[in-house]
Design a protein around this motif. Structure first.
Motif, PDB file in Angstrom:
ATOM      1  N   THR A  11      -7.967  30.047 -74.312  1.00 48.48           N
ATOM      2  CA  THR A  11      -6.514  29.886 -74.372  1.00 48.48           C
ATOM      3  C   THR A  11      -6.073  28.783 -73.413  1.00 48.48           C
ATOM      4  O   THR A  11      -6.232  28.899 -72.194  1.00 48.48           O
ATOM      5  CB  THR A  11      -5.813  31.203 -74.010  1.00 48.48           C
ATOM      6  N   ASP A  12      -5.495  27.714 -73.967  1.00 50.34           N
ATOM      7  CA  ASP A  12      -5.219  26.521 -73.180  1.00 50.34           C
ATOM      8  C   ASP A  12      -4.277  26.799 -72.012  1.00 50.34           C
ATOM      9  O   ASP A  12      -4.517  26.352 -70.880  1.00 50.34           O
ATOM     10  CB  ASP A  12      -4.631  25.429 -74.089  1.00 50.34           C
ATOM     11  N   ASP A  13      -3.191  27.538 -72.267  1.00 45.30           N
ATOM     12  CA  ASP A  13      -2.237  27.822 -71.196  1.00 45.30           C
ATOM     13  C   ASP A  13      -2.910  28.574 -70.049  1.00 45.30           C
ATOM     14  O   ASP A  13      -2.636  28.313 -68.866  1.00 45.30           O
ATOM     15  CB  ASP A  13      -1.059  28.637 -71.728  1.00 45.30           C
ATOM     16  N   SER A  14      -3.766  29.507 -70.393  1.00 49.83           N
ATOM     17  CA  SER A  14      -4.442  30.294 -69.358  1.00 49.83           C
ATOM     18  C   SER A  14      -5.445  29.444 -68.581  1.00 49.83           C
ATOM     19  O   SER A  14      -5.561  29.576 -67.354  1.00 49.83           O
ATOM     20  CB  SER A  14      -5.144  31.501 -69.981  1.00 49.83           C
ATOM     21  N   VAL A  15      -6.162  28.586 -69.276  1.00 52.34           N
ATOM     22  CA  VAL A  15      -7.121  27.708 -68.601  1.00 52.34           C
ATOM     23  C   VAL A  15      -6.407  26.809 -67.601  1.00 52.34           C
ATOM     24  O   VAL A  15      -6.836  26.646 -66.451  1.00 52.34           O
ATOM     25  CB  VAL A  15      -7.900  26.864 -69.626  1.00 52.34           C
ATOM     26  N   ARG A  16      -5.290  26.242 -68.010  1.00 54.42           N
ATOM     27  CA  ARG A  16      -4.535  25.375 -67.108  1.00 54.42           C
ATOM     28  C   ARG A  16      -3.936  26.172 -65.949  1.00 54.42           C
ATOM     29  O   ARG A  16      -3.854  25.675 -64.816  1.00 54.42           O
ATOM     30  CB  ARG A  16      -3.435  24.640 -67.883  1.00 54.42           C
ATOM     31  N   GLY A  36       0.036  37.658 -76.337  1.00 49.45           N
ATOM     32  CA  GLY A  36      -0.405  39.043 -76.286  1.00 49.45           C
ATOM     33  C   GLY A  36      -1.041  39.426 -74.968  1.00 49.45           C
ATOM     34  O   GLY A  36      -0.872  40.562 -74.501  1.00 49.45           O
ATOM     35  N   THR A  37      -1.750  38.502 -74.333  1.00 52.37           N
ATOM     36  CA  THR A  37      -2.366  38.856 -73.056  1.00 52.37           C
ATOM     37  C   THR A  37      -1.338  38.941 -71.940  1.00 52.37           C
ATOM     38  O   THR A  37      -1.537  39.676 -70.968  1.00 52.37           O
ATOM     39  CB  THR A  37      -3.480  37.865 -72.669  1.00 52.37           C
ATOM     40  N   TYR A  38      -0.240  38.222 -72.066  1.00 51.71           N
ATOM     41  CA  TYR A  38       0.871  38.396 -71.113  1.00 51.71           C
ATOM     42  C   TYR A  38       1.508  39.766 -71.308  1.00 51.71           C
ATOM     43  O   TYR A  38       1.707  40.522 -70.351  1.00 51.71           O
ATOM     44  CB  TYR A  38       1.894  37.277 -71.320  1.00 51.71           C
ATOM     45  N   THR A  82     -13.963  41.614 -77.699  1.00 49.34           N
ATOM     46  CA  THR A  82     -13.483  42.915 -77.210  1.00 49.34           C
ATOM     47  C   THR A  82     -11.979  42.862 -76.934  1.00 49.34           C
ATOM     48  O   THR A  82     -11.495  42.002 -76.219  1.00 49.34           O
ATOM     49  CB  THR A  82     -14.232  43.324 -75.938  1.00 49.34           C
ATOM     50  N   TRP A  83     -11.283  43.786 -77.546  1.00 50.06           N
ATOM     51  CA  TRP A  83      -9.833  43.915 -77.393  1.00 50.06           C
ATOM     52  C   TRP A  83      -9.482  45.378 -77.552  1.00 50.06           C
ATOM     53  O   TRP A  83     -10.112  46.065 -78.349  1.00 50.06           O
ATOM     54  CB  TRP A  83      -9.110  43.085 -78.467  1.00 50.06           C
ATOM     55  N   PRO A  84      -8.510  45.890 -76.837  1.00 50.82           N
ATOM     56  CA  PRO A  84      -7.683  45.250 -75.821  1.00 50.82           C
ATOM     57  C   PRO A  84      -8.369  45.271 -74.459  1.00 50.82           C
ATOM     58  O   PRO A  84      -9.494  45.760 -74.323  1.00 50.82           O
ATOM     59  CB  PRO A  84      -6.430  46.103 -75.828  1.00 50.82           C
ATOM     60  N   PHE A  85      -7.663  44.781 -73.439  1.00 50.37           N
ATOM     61  CA  PHE A  85      -8.202  44.709 -72.095  1.00 50.37           C
ATOM     62  C   PHE A  85      -7.776  45.895 -71.233  1.00 50.37           C
ATOM     63  O   PHE A  85      -8.030  45.898 -70.028  1.00 50.37           O
ATOM     64  CB  PHE A  85      -7.752  43.406 -71.418  1.00 50.37           C
ATOM     65  N   VAL A 109      -4.257  37.091 -55.327  1.00 54.67           N
ATOM     66  CA  VAL A 109      -5.278  37.332 -56.354  1.00 54.67           C
ATOM     67  C   VAL A 109      -4.597  37.186 -57.710  1.00 54.67           C
ATOM     68  O   VAL A 109      -3.518  37.747 -57.923  1.00 54.67           O
ATOM     69  CB  VAL A 109      -5.914  38.724 -56.212  1.00 54.67           C
ATOM     70  N   ALA A 110      -5.198  36.417 -58.598  1.00 52.34           N
ATOM     71  CA  ALA A 110      -4.641  36.199 -59.937  1.00 52.34           C
ATOM     72  C   ALA A 110      -5.654  36.626 -60.983  1.00 52.34           C
ATOM     73  O   ALA A 110      -6.805  36.188 -60.952  1.00 52.34           O
ATOM     74  CB  ALA A 110      -4.262  34.732 -60.131  1.00 52.34           C
ATOM     75  N   ILE A 111      -5.211  37.491 -61.898  1.00 51.90           N
ATOM     76  CA  ILE A 111      -6.068  37.998 -62.973  1.00 51.90           C
ATOM     77  C   ILE A 111      -5.664  37.353 -64.284  1.00 51.90           C
ATOM     78  O   ILE A 111      -4.479  37.242 -64.608  1.00 51.90           O
ATOM     79  CB  ILE A 111      -5.962  39.529 -63.085  1.00 51.90           C
ATOM     80  N   PHE A 112      -6.667  36.958 -65.066  1.00 54.70           N
ATOM     81  CA  PHE A 112      -6.474  36.344 -66.376  1.00 54.70           C
ATOM     82  C   PHE A 112      -7.295  37.111 -67.413  1.00 54.70           C
ATOM     83  O   PHE A 112      -8.401  37.567 -67.122  1.00 54.70           O
ATOM     84  CB  PHE A 112      -6.923  34.883 -66.368  1.00 54.70           C
ATOM     85  N   THR A 113      -6.756  37.226 -68.621  1.00 50.17           N
ATOM     86  CA  THR A 113      -7.508  37.809 -69.736  1.00 50.17           C
ATOM     87  C   THR A 113      -7.415  36.872 -70.934  1.00 50.17           C
ATOM     88  O   THR A 113      -6.374  36.259 -71.171  1.00 50.17           O
ATOM     89  CB  THR A 113      -6.964  39.191 -70.136  1.00 50.17           C
ATOM     90  N   SER A 114      -8.501  36.763 -71.662  1.00 51.64           N
ATOM     91  CA  SER A 114      -8.514  35.941 -72.873  1.00 51.64           C
ATOM     92  C   SER A 114      -9.665  36.396 -73.746  1.00 51.64           C
ATOM     93  O   SER A 114     -10.815  36.416 -73.301  1.00 51.64           O
ATOM     94  CB  SER A 114      -8.671  34.459 -72.526  1.00 51.64           C
TER      95      SER A 114
END
Length: 333
Positions: free
Chosen positions: A96-101, A45-47, A138-141, A86-91
């Motif tokens: 979220t394991d994939d995002s952490v890695r 969902g964050t993707y 908090t959702w959504p981003f 610049v890389a942005i991440f949301t969780s």
């Protein structure tokens, strides 16, 4: 409203828009220092929730902006990823394991990393270079991403109305409460009519394509174990339409950007075949306090609120908890 915690809903959204000063300070620093490209990295969902902002940049900016899947980024790499990225991440959980890695991977390539989450001690928040934290869950981003992208485009001379837009966005908690109230009867009716429907065909385009993907995969499939097909309205006439039958439930997400005509075309055809076409249209909601020129930008946020009401009523009529999982974070994979 069924299962709707209004104080929490308002407070969470308020915590998101309250990040405006920090977001603007961060964007200004990044622009002043200079960078070459922006990666919007997510999982599930964050993707999907990154797609509207890739779409916004693609039609408004010369800056290379791309939404990428965290797990795929790690194994495939990206030729543009480097010290001027610049890389942005949301969780939501920050775990979220994939995002952490993927954060670790991007940092190893020299990228500057930003994380939006609700938990300051979470792995996402502690591993990124800059963490912007809201209230928990908090959702959504979308408010944070709208502020980030809006400020970025403004600094690049590609969004003249940013200040006005950001000022109006501060009223979004109350605006979306009214959206939820208005949507409640239709949400209940849809759920009642589709209590036993086990297959839905979803159509959306423009900055709502990400939400179409998200609602199909992350809600109807993951949370309700229902079978779905999802298709971009611009691609509707290139294969998936052959699945339509007279009793096929077709859900159309309609926004107010330049792709509206493409979605209207798909909906019109669907009605020629199916007797069960439901259109959820952001035009049906007043959005008091939002200027006409900005309404299209808010489409994912508005329909997330509308379909949140639908989800709660599907949970009720189907007696299937939205929190129930068979495999996700239950089994190792």
């Amino acid at each position: 409203m069924l299962g709707f915690n209004e104080p929490e809903f308002r407070s969470q959204l308020a915590s998101a828009v309250a990040l405006r000063p920090r977001i603007e300070e961060l964007v200004d620093r990044l622009v002043d220092e200079g960078f070459d490209n922006l990666l919007l990295v997510g999982a599930g969902g964050t993707y999907a929730q990154m797609w509207p902002y890739e779409h916004l940049a693609r039609r408004s900016s010369g800056l290379p902006v791309r939404a990428v899947i965290a797990a795929e980024l790690i194994v495939s790499g990206d030729a543009t990823l480097g010290e001027r990225t610049v890389a942005i991440f949301t969780s939501v959980s920050g775990t979220t394991d994939d995002s952490v890695r993927a954060i670790e991977y991007c940092k190893a390539q020299g990228a500057y990393t930003i994380g939006f989450t609700g938990y300051p001690e979470s792995p996402v928040a502690t591993k990124v270079d800059a963490a912007l934290v809201t209230e928990p869950k908090t959702w959504p981003f979308d408010p944070q991403l709208l502020l980030f992208m809006g400020r970025l485009l403004s600094r690049r001379g590609e969004f003249d109305g940013y200040e006005k837009f950001a000022d109006e966005l501060a009223g979004i908690p109350g605006i979306l409460v009214e959206v939820a109230r208005q949507a409640e009867p239709a949400a209940s009716d849809f759920a009642e009519a589709h209590q036993d429907t086990d297959y839905h065909f979803l159509v959306g385009g423009g900055n709502l394509w990400g939400f179409t993907y998200l609602y199909s995969m992350c809600i109807l499939e993951e949370m309700q174990w229902l079978r779905t097909t999802r298709v971009h309205s611009a691609e509707f006439f290139h294969g998936s339409l052959e699945l339509l039958e007279e009793d096929t439930s077709v859900i159309v997400f309609q926004g107010e950007d330049e792709t509206r005509a493409l979605t209207d075309r798909a909906a019109s055809f669907a009605r020629r075949v199916s007797k069960d076409v439901t259109v959820f249209d952001t035009r049906d909601h007043a959005l008091d306090g939002i200027s006409p020129e900005f309404r299209g930008l808010l489409a994912p946020l508005v329909l997330d609120t509308v379909m949140g009401r639908v989800s709660k009523h599907l949970e009720r009529v189907r007696d299937h908890s939205l929190d129930l999982r068979r495999y996700y974070r239950v089994m190792d994979y």
